[in-house]
Motif scaffolding. Structure first.
Motif, mmCIF file in Angstrom:
data_model
loop_
_atom_site.group_PDB
_atom_site.id
_atom_site.type_symbol
_atom_site.label_atom_id
_atom_site.label_comp_id
_atom_site.label_asym_id
_atom_site.label_seq_id
_atom_site.Cartn_x
_atom_site.Cartn_y
_atom_site.Cartn_z
ATOM 1 N N PRO A 9 -17.259 -25.396 7.102
ATOM 2 C CA PRO A 9 -16.801 -24.504 6.024
ATOM 3 C C PRO A 9 -16.211 -25.320 4.875
ATOM 4 O O PRO A 9 -15.472 -26.273 5.093
ATOM 5 N N MET A 10 -16.543 -24.920 3.660
ATOM 6 C CA MET A 10 -16.051 -25.599 2.464
ATOM 7 C C MET A 10 -15.385 -24.574 1.552
ATOM 8 O O MET A 10 -15.950 -23.515 1.282
ATOM 9 N N GLY A 11 -14.188 -24.889 1.087
ATOM 10 C CA GLY A 11 -13.527 -24.012 0.126
ATOM 11 C C GLY A 11 -12.647 -22.950 0.737
ATOM 12 O O GLY A 11 -12.246 -22.010 0.050
ATOM 13 N N GLY A 12 -12.335 -23.059 2.023
ATOM 14 C CA GLY A 12 -11.430 -22.101 2.646
ATOM 15 C C GLY A 12 -12.147 -20.926 3.273
ATOM 16 O O GLY A 12 -13.362 -20.943 3.495
ATOM 17 N N VAL A 13 -11.376 -19.869 3.541
ATOM 18 C CA VAL A 13 -11.874 -18.690 4.246
ATOM 19 C C VAL A 13 -11.549 -17.445 3.423
ATOM 20 O O VAL A 13 -10.473 -17.349 2.822
ATOM 21 N N TYR A 14 -12.482 -16.484 3.412
ATOM 22 C CA TYR A 14 -12.311 -15.237 2.672
ATOM 23 C C TYR A 14 -12.187 -14.083 3.670
ATOM 24 O O TYR A 14 -13.159 -13.733 4.348
ATOM 25 N N HIS A 15 -10.995 -13.508 3.761
ATOM 26 C CA HIS A 15 -10.767 -12.352 4.633
ATOM 27 C C HIS A 15 -11.014 -11.087 3.805
ATOM 28 O O HIS A 15 -10.216 -10.748 2.923
ATOM 29 N N ILE A 16 -12.111 -10.395 4.079
ATOM 30 C CA ILE A 16 -12.495 -9.206 3.316
ATOM 31 C C ILE A 16 -12.342 -7.993 4.227
ATOM 32 O O ILE A 16 -13.024 -7.883 5.248
ATOM 33 N N ASP A 17 -11.437 -7.078 3.858
ATOM 34 C CA ASP A 17 -11.102 -5.952 4.729
ATOM 35 C C ASP A 17 -11.125 -4.637 3.964
ATOM 36 O O ASP A 17 -10.750 -4.574 2.784
ATOM 37 N N ALA A 18 -11.547 -3.583 4.663
ATOM 38 C CA ALA A 18 -11.365 -2.210 4.194
ATOM 39 C C ALA A 18 -10.202 -1.629 4.991
ATOM 40 O O ALA A 18 -10.215 -1.652 6.224
ATOM 41 N N LEU A 19 -9.197 -1.104 4.291
ATOM 42 C CA LEU A 19 -7.958 -0.686 4.936
ATOM 43 C C LEU A 19 -7.690 0.796 4.708
ATOM 44 O O LEU A 19 -8.046 1.356 3.661
ATOM 45 N N GLN A 20 -7.051 1.404 5.701
ATOM 46 C CA GLN A 20 -6.627 2.792 5.570
ATOM 47 C C GLN A 20 -5.497 2.878 4.550
ATOM 48 O O GLN A 20 -4.590 2.049 4.538
ATOM 49 N N LEU A 21 -5.547 3.903 3.714
ATOM 50 C CA LEU A 21 -4.493 4.094 2.719
ATOM 51 C C LEU A 21 -3.383 4.942 3.333
ATOM 52 O O LEU A 21 -3.611 6.087 3.727
ATOM 53 N N PRO A 22 -2.162 4.409 3.453
ATOM 54 C CA PRO A 22 -1.060 5.181 4.043
ATOM 55 C C PRO A 22 -0.593 6.278 3.095
ATOM 56 O O PRO A 22 -0.942 6.281 1.910
ATOM 57 N N SER B 163 -13.524 7.912 -0.525
ATOM 58 C CA SER B 163 -12.597 7.910 0.605
ATOM 59 C C SER B 163 -11.262 7.279 0.222
ATOM 60 O O SER B 163 -11.167 6.522 -0.747
ATOM 61 N N SER B 164 -10.240 7.595 1.007
ATOM 62 C CA SER B 164 -8.919 6.985 0.819
ATOM 63 C C SER B 164 -8.932 5.608 1.473
ATOM 64 O O SER B 164 -8.587 5.450 2.644
ATOM 65 N N VAL B 165 -9.349 4.633 0.707
ATOM 66 C CA VAL B 165 -9.556 3.298 1.250
ATOM 67 C C VAL B 165 -9.017 2.260 0.275
ATOM 68 O O VAL B 165 -8.968 2.487 -0.937
ATOM 69 N N ALA B 166 -8.598 1.146 0.820
ATOM 70 C CA ALA B 166 -8.189 -0.001 0.011
ATOM 71 C C ALA B 166 -9.041 -1.196 0.423
ATOM 72 O O ALA B 166 -9.378 -1.352 1.601
ATOM 73 N N LEU C 172 0.820 -1.212 0.000
ATOM 74 C CA LEU C 172 0.000 0.000 0.000
ATOM 75 C C LEU C 172 0.856 1.264 0.000
ATOM 76 O O LEU C 172 0.436 2.302 -0.524
ATOM 77 N N LYS C 173 2.047 1.206 0.571
ATOM 78 C CA LYS C 173 2.913 2.384 0.626
ATOM 79 C C LYS C 173 3.350 2.837 -0.763
ATOM 80 O O LYS C 173 3.637 4.018 -0.979
ATOM 81 N N VAL C 174 3.404 1.902 -1.707
ATOM 82 C CA VAL C 174 3.863 2.234 -3.065
ATOM 83 C C VAL C 174 2.754 2.004 -4.085
ATOM 84 O O VAL C 174 3.020 1.790 -5.267
#
Length: 388
Positions: A242-255, A150-153, A92-94
């Motif tokens: 659970p079938m097929g793994g895990v989905y980590h869905i995040d909204a992140l601050q943009l540095p 917003s400044s979001v990732a 995210l820094k670059v």
């Protein structure tokens, strides 16, 4: 001995000093990118697999070793996710260096056999670019207008392994242990009171039961209509898996992004780590419109016989829950599922663990010398196992 002969430089999972050294050295290296973490991930997953295999040999290990192996597994799982967070922060820094020529935003997909890493960075903050589909992965999202400005990732990290559900097992075992202790303590107090009053313990239990019933009835009568909260929709992992793994869905601050000054590239460094973007749809006037829409492409190596149940992970309660998920649309032919979330969650797709039971029939017949075919007919599928 097998580990010694392999001579691959990986730590011996049965030697605590080697595991601790491996984790300490990896913790110190905070400048890795996603690709390097993926390479190290293979080593970590192999270590976890070996430790889990050692736990199966219950007769050959002591209780102290069992607790130690379980602790190492949790530490390795936590460290692996931490390293993905650090690598995400470094990317995210670059992010501005890799912006897309058409939208001005940054997006990329990196994947291997264990994970799929998708990230979208909102550099231009234009409302017309509020949705995106990661073409190489098939996943996508549609953001509310407030987030599009917003400044979001947005990061979607799909792990084909599940390091989340075991936390539910650990919490359940701890809760059962505490409940057993409470029951024993109550029984001891009851026996003590019965000795003092010189009456049978059964009479004391009857007294407590009657008293509790009166209190409960009084409480129900005094409650106002609609005052009782609906019980949380908690998933029972003994019934659903659970079938097929895990989905980590995040909204992140943009540095802060790098700025070119002459021949120099300057960037402000913040020692805060990866920050989650604070988002709550309840702050919007129309909470329905403020929900986040997610589309997931289902893995090819998983067969869903029924519409999958979408559940989110509750970190505080250490459990999967189905509330907070709505408008689920499952497309079996396209192998995709779309749903709305009130916030950004870690989610999984669950199936009934017993949907193929009871088995309808089985058959074993020879196919050659020392060979056979074992056929099991279940409710939704027929499974054939070749024996040699």
């Amino acid at each position: 001995w097998e580990h010694y002969l392999s001579c691959d430089g990986t730590p011996d999972p049965t030697v605590p000093q080697e595991i601790n050294t491996f984790m300490s050295l990896w913790c110190e290296n905070q400048d890795e990118d996603i690709q390097l973490v993926m390479e190290k991930e293979e080593v970590v997953l192999n270590l976890i697999e070996k430790l889990e295999f050692l736990l199966l040999e219950a007769d050959e290990i002591t209780e102290k070793q069992r607790d130690q192996y379980q602790e190492f597994i949790l530490q390795l799982q936590d460290l692996l996710h931490q390293k993905y967070n650090e690598a995400t922060q470094n990317l995210l820094k670059v992010a501005s260096m890799y912006e897309d020529s058409e939208t001005g935003n940054m997006h990329t997909v990196i994947k291997d056999k264990n994970i799929t890493f998708c990230i979208w960075v909102n550099l231009k903050k234009k409302a017309r670019f509020k949705n995106h589909v990661f073409q190489k992965a098939g996943h996508g999202f549609d953001l509310p207008k407030s987030l599009a400005l917003s400044s979001v990732a947005v990061r979607l990290l799909h792990t084909r392994y599940d390091h989340v559900s075991p936390l539910w097992n650990a919490a359940s075992l701890k809760e059962n242990s505490n409940n057993t202790g409470d029951i024993k303590e109550t029984e001891e107090e009851t026996e003590k009171n019965s000795d003092i009053l010189d009456v049978p313990a059964q009479g004391i239990w009857l007294f407590f039961t009657c008293s509790t019933t009166k209190v409960l009835r009084l409480r129900i009568l005094c409650e106002e209509p609609g005052g009782r909260e609906e019980a949380p929709k908690v998933v029972d992992l003994q019934q659903l898996v659970p079938m097929g793994g895990v989905y980590h869905i995040d909204a992140l601050q943009l540095p802060p992004q790098a700025q070119d000054v002459g021949d120099w590239s300057m960037v402000e460094l913040l020692d805060v780590g990866l920050e989650v973007y604070p988002y709550s749809p309840g702050e919007a006037e129309d909470s329905t419109q403020a929900e986040v829409e997610i589309t997931l492409s289902l893995p090819d190596n998983v067969i869903y016989f029924q519409v999958p149940m979408v559940a989110r992970w509750d970190a505080a309660g250490q459990q999967w829950r189905t509330d907070g998920i709505s408008n689920i649309t499952y497309k079996a032919e396209e192998k995709s599922i779309t749903f709305r979330m009130g916030a950004f969650y870690t989610v999984a797709l669950l199936q009934d663990a017993h949907l193929n039971l009871p088995y309808q029939a089985w058959e074993l017949h020879p196919t050659g010398v020392d060979e056979g075919l074992f056929t099991i007919t279940a409710v939704f599928a027929t499974i054939q196992i070749q024996i040699k």
